[in-house]
Scaffold this motif. Structure first.
Motif, mmCIF file in Angstrom:
data_model
loop_
_atom_site.group_PDB
_atom_site.id
_atom_site.type_symbol
_atom_site.label_atom_id
_atom_site.label_comp_id
_atom_site.label_asym_id
_atom_site.label_seq_id
_atom_site.Cartn_x
_atom_site.Cartn_y
_atom_site.Cartn_z
ATOM 1 N N ASN A 1 15.617 50.897 -28.885
ATOM 2 C CA ASN A 1 14.506 50.392 -29.472
ATOM 3 C C ASN A 1 15.372 48.611 -29.415
ATOM 4 O O ASN A 1 13.219 48.507 -29.550
ATOM 5 C CB ASN A 1 14.176 50.569 -31.231
ATOM 6 N N SER A 2 16.454 48.344 -29.290
ATOM 7 C CA SER A 2 15.580 47.223 -29.803
ATOM 8 C C SER A 2 15.952 46.500 -28.767
ATOM 9 O O SER A 2 14.309 45.272 -28.158
ATOM 10 C CB SER A 2 16.898 46.756 -29.343
ATOM 11 N N LEU A 3 16.259 47.141 -27.418
ATOM 12 C CA LEU A 3 14.999 46.767 -26.084
ATOM 13 C C LEU A 3 14.402 46.936 -26.052
ATOM 14 O O LEU A 3 12.668 45.754 -24.947
ATOM 15 C CB LEU A 3 15.896 47.321 -25.084
ATOM 16 N N GLU B 1 11.082 43.407 -25.270
ATOM 17 C CA GLU B 1 10.135 43.316 -24.155
ATOM 18 C C GLU B 1 9.128 43.555 -25.056
ATOM 19 O O GLU B 1 8.021 42.180 -24.648
ATOM 20 C CB GLU B 1 9.833 44.258 -23.709
ATOM 21 N N MET B 2 8.615 43.656 -26.117
ATOM 22 C CA MET B 2 7.393 43.696 -26.865
ATOM 23 C C MET B 2 7.192 41.554 -27.044
ATOM 24 O O MET B 2 6.013 41.168 -27.052
ATOM 25 C CB MET B 2 7.218 44.878 -28.129
ATOM 26 N N PHE C 1 4.489 39.576 -26.200
ATOM 27 C CA PHE C 1 3.283 38.847 -27.456
ATOM 28 C C PHE C 1 3.274 37.699 -26.578
ATOM 29 O O PHE C 1 2.785 37.264 -27.361
ATOM 30 C CB PHE C 1 3.425 39.262 -29.128
ATOM 31 N N ARG C 2 4.367 36.914 -26.919
ATOM 32 C CA ARG C 2 4.602 34.938 -26.212
ATOM 33 C C ARG C 2 3.403 34.996 -25.426
ATOM 34 O O ARG C 2 3.256 34.572 -25.137
ATOM 35 C CB ARG C 2 5.704 34.800 -25.773
ATOM 36 N N ASN D 1 4.390 43.383 -38.256
ATOM 37 C CA ASN D 1 3.691 44.575 -39.679
ATOM 38 C C ASN D 1 3.035 45.564 -38.535
ATOM 39 O O ASN D 1 3.805 47.083 -39.205
ATOM 40 C CB ASN D 1 3.111 44.389 -40.851
ATOM 41 N N HIS D 2 2.237 45.109 -37.881
ATOM 42 C CA HIS D 2 1.464 46.600 -37.489
ATOM 43 C C HIS D 2 2.091 47.293 -36.491
ATOM 44 O O HIS D 2 2.114 48.444 -36.209
ATOM 45 C CB HIS D 2 -0.415 46.249 -36.804
ATOM 46 N N GLU D 3 2.526 46.018 -35.379
ATOM 47 C CA GLU D 3 3.697 46.706 -34.124
ATOM 48 C C GLU D 3 4.659 47.225 -33.842
ATOM 49 O O GLU D 3 5.677 47.995 -33.815
ATOM 50 C CB GLU D 3 2.817 45.590 -32.787
ATOM 51 N N LEU D 4 5.314 45.442 -33.875
ATOM 52 C CA LEU D 4 7.274 45.937 -34.108
ATOM 53 C C LEU D 4 7.007 46.771 -34.629
ATOM 54 O O LEU D 4 8.669 47.877 -34.998
ATOM 55 C CB LEU D 4 8.208 44.310 -34.200
ATOM 56 N N SER D 5 7.261 46.825 -35.982
ATOM 57 C CA SER D 5 7.353 47.642 -37.496
ATOM 58 C C SER D 5 7.560 48.898 -36.893
ATOM 59 O O SER D 5 8.321 49.722 -37.230
ATOM 60 C CB SER D 5 6.680 47.484 -38.244
ATOM 61 N N GLN D 6 6.712 49.341 -36.004
ATOM 62 C CA GLN D 6 7.536 50.933 -35.321
ATOM 63 C C GLN D 6 8.248 51.295 -34.847
ATOM 64 O O GLN D 6 8.254 52.430 -34.732
ATOM 65 C CB GLN D 6 6.100 51.267 -34.669
ATOM 66 N N LEU D 7 8.945 49.784 -34.518
ATOM 67 C CA LEU D 7 10.028 50.206 -33.679
ATOM 68 C C LEU D 7 11.333 50.206 -34.753
ATOM 69 O O LEU D 7 12.550 50.640 -34.681
ATOM 70 C CB LEU D 7 10.755 49.045 -32.424
ATOM 71 N N SER D 8 10.828 50.383 -36.263
ATOM 72 C CA SER D 8 12.283 49.498 -37.061
ATOM 73 C C SER D 8 12.555 50.683 -37.895
ATOM 74 O O SER D 8 10.881 51.171 -38.204
ATOM 75 C CB SER D 8 12.186 48.422 -37.502
ATOM 76 N N ILE D 9 13.131 50.927 -38.384
ATOM 77 C CA ILE D 9 13.438 51.290 -40.480
ATOM 78 C C ILE D 9 13.056 50.508 -41.284
ATOM 79 O O ILE D 9 12.671 51.424 -42.390
ATOM 80 C CB ILE D 9 14.529 52.105 -40.244
#
Ligand code: PMV
Length: 342
Positions: A274-276, A280-281, A285-286, A320-328
């Protein structure tokens, strides 16, 4: 520098400090001798992620350290502080008759990629420096933070940078203590750092192990040269307000740090899948939005997302909407002003 402060006798004294974590933009990775960095490093001090530590010093028959983390006795951290104080016996033999009781707590969870050693050990060093000042009947002066930084460095290199707020460098003007980066463009005021916790499992290899690997690393000379170059370039970016270039440097520094782990004699990987994906995300996004969102990594799998406060709303919506899904867990933080005495 701290050697002018003498201990003739230990006395009872209590000191409480709140000291922040920091995130390195140019990484300290590799040291020589007693905590002398192999290259200059540069970091941003955080605001919300800090350690609050109360230390009680008193006279005893031998050196003893008792430590409570979140009110629970923690003998392994107590041993670390005891070893540290033992390493200072060459300057202050009287420490062999010191009793130290520490109550400490972090605002962030342990082992989450936020350098608790930087905040925890800088908080302890600040309390210890205050104790030395008290014994020497010295008022807190301009040298106080420099001495604290010097003492913090002997405990943990990155802790030397946490005694100051804003952007801080170590290993340029001095290897002994950190200094504040003065020439900083207003674009960097309140620079944001959102920490994306990908995993909170304990790291398999500590930073101490990583520093040791660098001593015999096949790419060490190239690394130290690159770090010196990136350090000098970063200072120019701070001065000129070049966030875009700084962003590219901090990403290169983060990936280089992990590439060094993967290419050491005992290779290891601290990044998680999930770090990788998150990296990529961030890059996609950038590219799509042209918004200045960059990442860096500490010696762990968690991403620090760096962006200016002017784009906070749009970027935090994406996090909050997208990246957070990869995190705890997600911790929104930003540049802070440094430690404070409580
Ligand atoms: O201060 P230490 O020994 O925990 O080493 C810190 C190493 C990094 O966090 C990876 C980089 C840095 O400069 O903070």
């Amino acid at each position: 520098m701290f050697k002018d402060l003498l201990i003739k006798k230990n006395v009872h004294f209590k000191s409480t400090w709140k000291s922040p974590a920091n995130i390195a933009f140019v990484k300290y990775w590799g040291k020589i001798g007693k905590q002398i960095p192999a290259n200059p490093s540069l970091s941003m001090t955080l605001k919300e992620c800090y350690t609050e530590t109360s230390v009680e010093f008193s006279e005893n028959s031998c050196l003893s350290v008792e430590l409570y983390l979140d009110s629970i006795r923690n003998d392994s951290f107590a041993v670390k502080i005891k070893n540290y104080l033992e390493s200072l016996l060459e300057y202050w033999p009287e420490l062999s008759k010191l009793k130290v009781v520490i109550y400490t707590k972090n605002t962030f969870p342990q082992g989450t990629g936020i350098a608790s050693s930087a905040s925890g050990l800088s908080a302890f060093a600040l309390a210890f420096t205050e104790y030395l000042y008290f014994i020497n009947s010295r008022e807190i002066d301009s040298l106080f933070y420099r001495i604290s930084s010097n003492l913090a460095r002997l405990a943990s290199g990155s802790a030397s940078r946490s005694v100051y707020g804003g952007f801080v460098s170590w290993g340029d003007l001095s290897n002994d203590y950190a200094t504040v980066v003065e020439d900083v463009h207003s674009i960097f005021s309140n620079l944001q750092d959102t920490v994306l916790i990908i995993s909170d499992k304990e790291k398999k290899v500590s930073s101490t192990g990583g520093h040791q690997h660098m001593g015999v690393h096949p790419f060490k000379e190239a690394r130290y040269q690159l770090a010196k170059f990136n350090y000098a370039e970063s200072l120019k970016c701070f001065k000129n307000g070049d966030l875009e270039k700084l962003g590219i440097i901090i990403e290169q520094e983060a990936l280089t740090l992990h590439a060094l782990m993967m290419s050491s004699h005992n290779p290891y990987i601290l990044l998680r899948p999930n770090s990788l994906l998150a990296i990529e995300m961030v890059k996609d996004f950038r590219e799509q939005t042209k918004l200045p969102l960059y990442f860096t990594l500490d010696a762990g799998p968690n991403l620090h997302l760096i962006y200016p406060s002017s784009e906070k709303n749009k970027i935090q919506t994406f996090i909050n909407h997208e990246l957070s899904q990869l995190s705890i867990r997600v911790i929104h933080d930003e540049m802070g002003m440094g430690p404070c005495r409580l």
